[in-house]
Design an enzyme around this catalytic site. Structure first.
Site, PDB file in Angstrom:
ATOM      1  CG  MET A  31     -24.313  47.570 123.096  1.00  0.00           C
ATOM      2  SD  MET A  31     -24.860  48.092 124.727  1.00  0.00           S
ATOM      3  CE  MET A  31     -23.491  49.100 125.207  1.00  0.00           C
ATOM      4  N   GLY A  32     -23.604  49.207 118.525  1.00  0.00           N
ATOM      5  CA  GLY A  32     -23.503  50.269 117.526  1.00  0.00           C
ATOM      6  C   GLY A  32     -22.394  51.237 117.849  1.00  0.00           C
ATOM      7  CG  LEU A  34     -20.763  49.453 114.145  1.00  0.00           C
ATOM      8  CD1 LEU A  34     -20.898  48.625 112.865  1.00  0.00           C
ATOM      9  CD2 LEU A  34     -20.711  48.528 115.358  1.00  0.00           C
ATOM     10  N   GLY A  37     -12.423  48.968 116.182  1.00  0.00           N
ATOM     11  CA  GLY A  37     -12.430  47.742 116.984  1.00  0.00           C
ATOM     12  C   GLY A  37     -13.515  46.800 116.478  1.00  0.00           C
ATOM     13  CG  HIS A  38     -17.648  47.778 117.042  1.00  0.00           C
ATOM     14  ND1 HIS A  38     -17.749  49.100 117.373  1.00  0.00           N
ATOM     15  CD2 HIS A  38     -18.084  47.091 118.129  1.00  0.00           C
ATOM     16  CE1 HIS A  38     -18.262  49.214 118.593  1.00  0.00           C
ATOM     17  NE2 HIS A  38     -18.454  48.017 119.079  1.00  0.00           N
ATOM     18  CD  GLN A  62     -25.248  45.648 127.657  1.00  0.00           C
ATOM     19  OE1 GLN A  62     -25.700  44.782 126.917  1.00  0.00           O
ATOM     20  NE2 GLN A  62     -23.976  46.014 127.608  1.00  0.00           N
ATOM     21  NE  ARG A 194     -20.234  53.739 128.437  1.00  0.00           N
ATOM     22  CZ  ARG A 194     -20.612  52.461 128.455  1.00  0.00           C
ATOM     23  NH1 ARG A 194     -19.739  51.518 128.177  1.00  0.00           N
ATOM     24  NH2 ARG A 194     -21.855  52.128 128.752  1.00  0.00           N
TER      25      ARG A 194
END
Ligand code: PAF
Length: 287
Positions: A31-32, A34, A37-38, A62, A194
């Protein structure tokens, strides 16, 4: 460094995928916003495939009505830099109107992929009704568009990963799901988009989540295998949070151990909200 192509329409993506012949493709759905982790998911895909597509799409289906859809960080320029650095070939970043049909925006309805209730009415699904239907729907759409050989998901979203693996099996998607390790800050906090919501105080408390998981693992390795004792131990470290759940589940069915005795390989999962910014954080550890 390879050239990275930004694609924003389904028709352009489909045309490009059609051109790829005898090429193994990896998909990294995101979901961008980034982060490292991504980046590690993308790097894994680049290592294992000839061609890597990263999707960047904050998926409205979602998010519940009182969730952070509008506030969710959108940082496409930075995402493009990170995807390029990690060696991706394409970033697919459609807008919601491109991704979903008109009826969704007019009547809030679309055809959904709904996993079994047993898997979605618990843990993260309990406080987020409809969340996993939205996740499975958008992931299915991405699978149909990109037709990847492999798709990469992080273990931090353990329930999501379990549900997606079931979906792939039950809907006969011919795609290998690659599970990637949780990437952490130096202080142990699992990296998440987040985390950018955290206040200074929350940042100081947040590492306690992983600390509690490590303490539980230590106890389990020293022979304590009663689920209740292990859960109570974790909770003692989480006094500064609003605890949504602390549970132990079996890897095979994501249900609590029937005997109440924890087995090696079971997973302890935690979801909390921080006190100040009320950020929802999740983490887990394999025992
Ligand atoms: O894990 C996420 O970021 C999202 O749930 C996913 C898999 C990209 C679907 O929108």
């Amino acid at each position: 460094m390879k050239n990275l192509k930004l694609i924003q329409t389904k028709s352009e993506l489909k045309a490009l995928i059609k051109e790829l012949k005898n090429v193994s493709t990896g998909l990294v759905p995101t979901m961008g916003a980034l982060h490292n982790g991504h980046k590690s998911l993308i790097e894994n895909s680049v290592k294992e495939n000839d061609f890597t597509v990263v999707s960047v799409f904050v998926n409205p289906t979602q998010f519940g009505p009182s969730e952070d859809y509008d506030k969710y960080p959108r940082t496409l320029e930075k995402d493009l830099e990170i995807a390029k650095e990690a060696g991706a070939d394409v970033v697919f970043a459609p807008n919601p109107k491109e991704m979903y049909e008109e009826i969704y925006f007019e009547e809030k309805e679309t055809t959904l992929v709904c996993p079994p209730y047993k898997y979605v009415n618990r843990l993260c699904g309990k406080s987020r009704p409809g969340h996993f239907d939205g996740v499975c729907t958008v992931v299915s759409k991405l699978f149909n568009l990109v037709k990847p050989n492999r798709a990469y998901f992080g273990k931090k979203d353990a329930q999501q990963l379990f549900i997606i693996k079931r979906m792939v099996k039950e809907l006969d998607f011919d795609i290998e799901i690659k599970e990637c390790d949780i990437v952490r800050e130096e202080n142990g906090l699992a990296i998440s988009s987040r985390n950018s919501y955290l206040s200074e105080n929350d940042k100081k408390q947040a590492p306690l989540i992983y600390l509690s998981l490590k303490k539980v693992k230590e106890l389990f390795q020293n022979g304590v295998n009663e689920a209740e004792t292990l859960i109570d131990t974790a909770i003692t470290y989480l006094k500064d949070f609003e605890v949504e759940y602390v549970e132990i589940v079996s890897k095979n069915d994501f249900c609590p151990p029937v005997s109440k005795n924890v087995q090696k390989g079971d997973i302890m999962l935690i979801a909390v909200r921080t006190k100040e910014s009320r950020t929802r954080l999740i983490d887990n550890i394999e025992l």
